[in-house]
Scaffold this active site. Structure first.
Site, mmCIF file in Angstrom:
data_model
loop_
_atom_site.group_PDB
_atom_site.id
_atom_site.type_symbol
_atom_site.label_atom_id
_atom_site.label_comp_id
_atom_site.label_asym_id
_atom_site.label_seq_id
_atom_site.Cartn_x
_atom_site.Cartn_y
_atom_site.Cartn_z
ATOM 1 N N TYR A 79 -34.016 58.638 98.305
ATOM 2 C CA TYR A 79 -34.257 59.216 96.972
ATOM 3 C C TYR A 79 -33.570 60.578 96.845
ATOM 4 C CZ TYR A 79 -36.886 61.213 93.029
ATOM 5 O OH TYR A 79 -37.243 61.806 91.846
ATOM 6 N N ALA B 185 -29.885 60.049 96.592
ATOM 7 C CA ALA B 185 -29.480 59.553 95.271
ATOM 8 C C ALA B 185 -29.507 60.670 94.237
ATOM 9 C CB ALA B 185 -30.401 58.412 94.833
HETATM 10 P P1 NDP Z 1 -42.121 56.317 86.306
HETATM 11 O O1 NDP Z 1 -42.115 55.474 87.528
HETATM 12 O O2 NDP Z 1 -43.428 56.703 85.684
HETATM 13 O O3 NDP Z 1 -41.258 55.593 85.156
HETATM 14 C C1 NDP Z 1 -39.998 55.088 85.460
HETATM 15 C C2 NDP Z 1 -39.716 53.939 84.529
HETATM 16 O O4 NDP Z 1 -38.450 53.393 84.940
HETATM 17 C C3 NDP Z 1 -40.756 52.826 84.627
HETATM 18 O O5 NDP Z 1 -41.091 52.363 83.334
HETATM 19 C C4 NDP Z 1 -40.018 51.752 85.425
HETATM 20 O O6 NDP Z 1 -40.424 50.442 85.115
HETATM 21 C C5 NDP Z 1 -38.590 51.985 84.989
HETATM 22 N N1 NDP Z 1 -37.636 51.377 85.903
HETATM 23 C C6 NDP Z 1 -37.749 51.191 87.243
HETATM 24 N N2 NDP Z 1 -36.704 50.502 87.704
HETATM 25 C C7 NDP Z 1 -35.904 50.249 86.646
HETATM 26 C C8 NDP Z 1 -34.695 49.545 86.480
HETATM 27 N N3 NDP Z 1 -34.085 48.950 87.525
HETATM 28 N N4 NDP Z 1 -34.145 49.485 85.256
HETATM 29 C C9 NDP Z 1 -34.763 50.039 84.197
HETATM 30 N N5 NDP Z 1 -35.926 50.715 84.274
HETATM 31 C C10 NDP Z 1 -36.485 50.803 85.499
HETATM 32 O O7 NDP Z 1 -41.221 57.590 86.643
HETATM 33 P P2 NDP Z 1 -41.346 59.109 86.165
HETATM 34 O O8 NDP Z 1 -41.570 59.168 84.707
HETATM 35 O O9 NDP Z 1 -42.246 59.816 87.094
HETATM 36 O O10 NDP Z 1 -39.859 59.615 86.513
HETATM 37 C C11 NDP Z 1 -38.792 59.495 85.595
HETATM 38 C C12 NDP Z 1 -37.559 60.120 86.226
HETATM 39 O O11 NDP Z 1 -37.854 61.456 86.609
HETATM 40 C C13 NDP Z 1 -37.085 59.408 87.492
HETATM 41 O O12 NDP Z 1 -35.689 59.455 87.566
HETATM 42 C C14 NDP Z 1 -37.699 60.253 88.591
HETATM 43 O O13 NDP Z 1 -37.001 60.151 89.797
HETATM 44 C C15 NDP Z 1 -37.574 61.633 87.986
HETATM 45 N N6 NDP Z 1 -38.482 62.637 88.551
HETATM 46 C C16 NDP Z 1 -39.841 62.442 88.483
HETATM 47 C C17 NDP Z 1 -40.684 63.385 89.015
HETATM 48 C C18 NDP Z 1 -42.178 63.251 88.963
HETATM 49 O O14 NDP Z 1 -42.872 64.055 89.600
HETATM 50 N N7 NDP Z 1 -42.709 62.297 88.228
HETATM 51 C C19 NDP Z 1 -40.154 64.606 89.676
HETATM 52 C C20 NDP Z 1 -38.718 64.694 89.665
HETATM 53 C C21 NDP Z 1 -37.919 63.722 89.128
HETATM 54 P P3 NDP Z 1 -41.587 49.724 86.002
HETATM 55 O O15 NDP Z 1 -42.799 50.589 85.864
HETATM 56 O O16 NDP Z 1 -41.712 48.385 85.360
HETATM 57 O O17 NDP Z 1 -41.074 49.662 87.402
#
Ligand code: NDP
Length: 274
Positions: A181, A184
């Site tokens: 992670y 990436a």
């Molecule tokens: P969540 O897991 O709550 O939401 C991510 C969403 O992306 C989910 O709806 C998931 O669907 C969807 N998803 C997963 N795989 C795919 C795919 N292959 N194609 C399309 N959609 C996909 O994540 P967050 O809201 O917490 O995070 C959002 C972004 O922020 C991410 O990039 C994360 O790395 C980044 N981030 C988050 C932090 C945090 O503390 N939350 C901190 C720093 C960065 P499903 O649920 O069906 O798998």
């Protein structure tokens, strides 16, 4: 009183990946509130469609699959006529086989007093586990950016103007997260800078937002003690709210950031400086 920010994205057509929940849903709602017409893409099209009512869109899209990405972006272009803003938000922190199960087991053994226990990830990480994380969190950003830029470039004006905002992570700076992670997310920042250079002649700006720990569904099931420990890492002693990340994204997507490209905004409560 009228919101002074309302309408900042009026007339813009935006795409948010992974927008069915968490930070992505907050971004989608914020862009819509500021006047954009928004396409929410996520694995589950029904969940994506539930985020915003028409004339916004919700579509199924798996960012690990180029055919799925290209079809979804073509559908958005067909419905909206253009794409001005792309937010690459979809990302996963872990995947089966990436060694995190063994890492957590090692941590639990240490906490239970096993002095010989080690919290290792790398030695347990399989090729499939490594690739699964990068396929969403890095390759997905490339695939969606390519699809969006192809559509922007095909416009009558030759693709003049547009904004891409990539969601990175404070983990990319601090290194405090699962190894695939962190890798990436660090690469996403490199991609942001390389694409900013490449696309500047087209007037397409490419920037990134690095959230710190943010109160999303990932954190919901965790005990308060764990949340408190994470919160203690930030100078503001709390997790971010998804709307606080969305505000930074809306700024970078808007003309208020017209001279910002290749840049990164950290929204992490001071957990890490860069
Ligand atoms: P969540 O897991 O709550 O939401 C991510 C969403 O992306 C989910 O709806 C998931 O669907 C969807 N998803 C997963 N795989 C795919 C795919 N292959 N194609 C399309 N959609 C996909 O994540 P967050 O809201 O917490 O995070 C959002 C972004 O922020 C991410 O990039 C994360 O790395 C980044 N981030 C988050 C932090 C945090 O503390 N939350 C901190 C720093 C960065 P499903 O649920 O069906 O798998």
């Amino acid at each position: 009183m009228m919101d002074p920010m309302a309408g900042r994205l009026a007339g813009k057509r935006a795409v948010v990946t992974g927008g069915a929940q968490g930070i992505g849903a907050a971004i989608a709602r914020r862009l819509a509130a500021e006047g954009a017409r928004v396409a929410v893409l996520d694995l589950d099209g029904a969940r994506a469609a539930a985020v915003l009512d028409a004339p916004h869109l919700g579509l199924a899209c798996d960012v690990t699959d180029s055919a799925s990405v290209d079809a979804a972006f073509a559908a958005v272009a067909e419905a909206f006529g253009r794409i001005d803003v792309l937010v690459n938000n979809a990302g996963i922190g872990s995947a089966p086989g990436d060694g995190m199960a063994e890492y957590y087991a090692g941590q639990a053994a240490q906490a239970a007093g096993d002095a010989g226990a080690r919290a290792d990830q790398t030695i347990h990480c399989t090729d499939a586990g490594w690739s699964a994380v990068l396929a969403v969190t890095l390759d997905g950003v490339f695939r969606c950016s390519r699809a969006a830029v192809r559509i922007m470039a095909a416009r009558d004006d030759g693709g003049q103007g547009g904004a891409i905002v990539n969601i990175g992570s404070t983990a990319a700076l601090a290194g405090n997260g699962p190894v695939p992670y962190v890798t990436a997310k660090a690469a996403v920042l490199g991609l942001t800078r390389a694409m900013a250079r490449e696309l500047a002649p087209r007037g397409i700006r490419v920037n990134a937002v690095n959230p710190g720990a943010t109160e999303t569904p990932i954190y919901a099931p965790l005990p308060q003690a764990v949340k408190d420990a994470v919160a203690a890492d930030s100078l503001l002693k709390r997790l971010a709210h998804p709307d606080e990340v969305a505000g930074a994204v809306a700024y970078l997507a808007s003309a208020d950031a017209s001279f910002a490209t290749g840049s990164t905004i950290n929204v992490n409560g001071g957990a890490w400086f860069s």
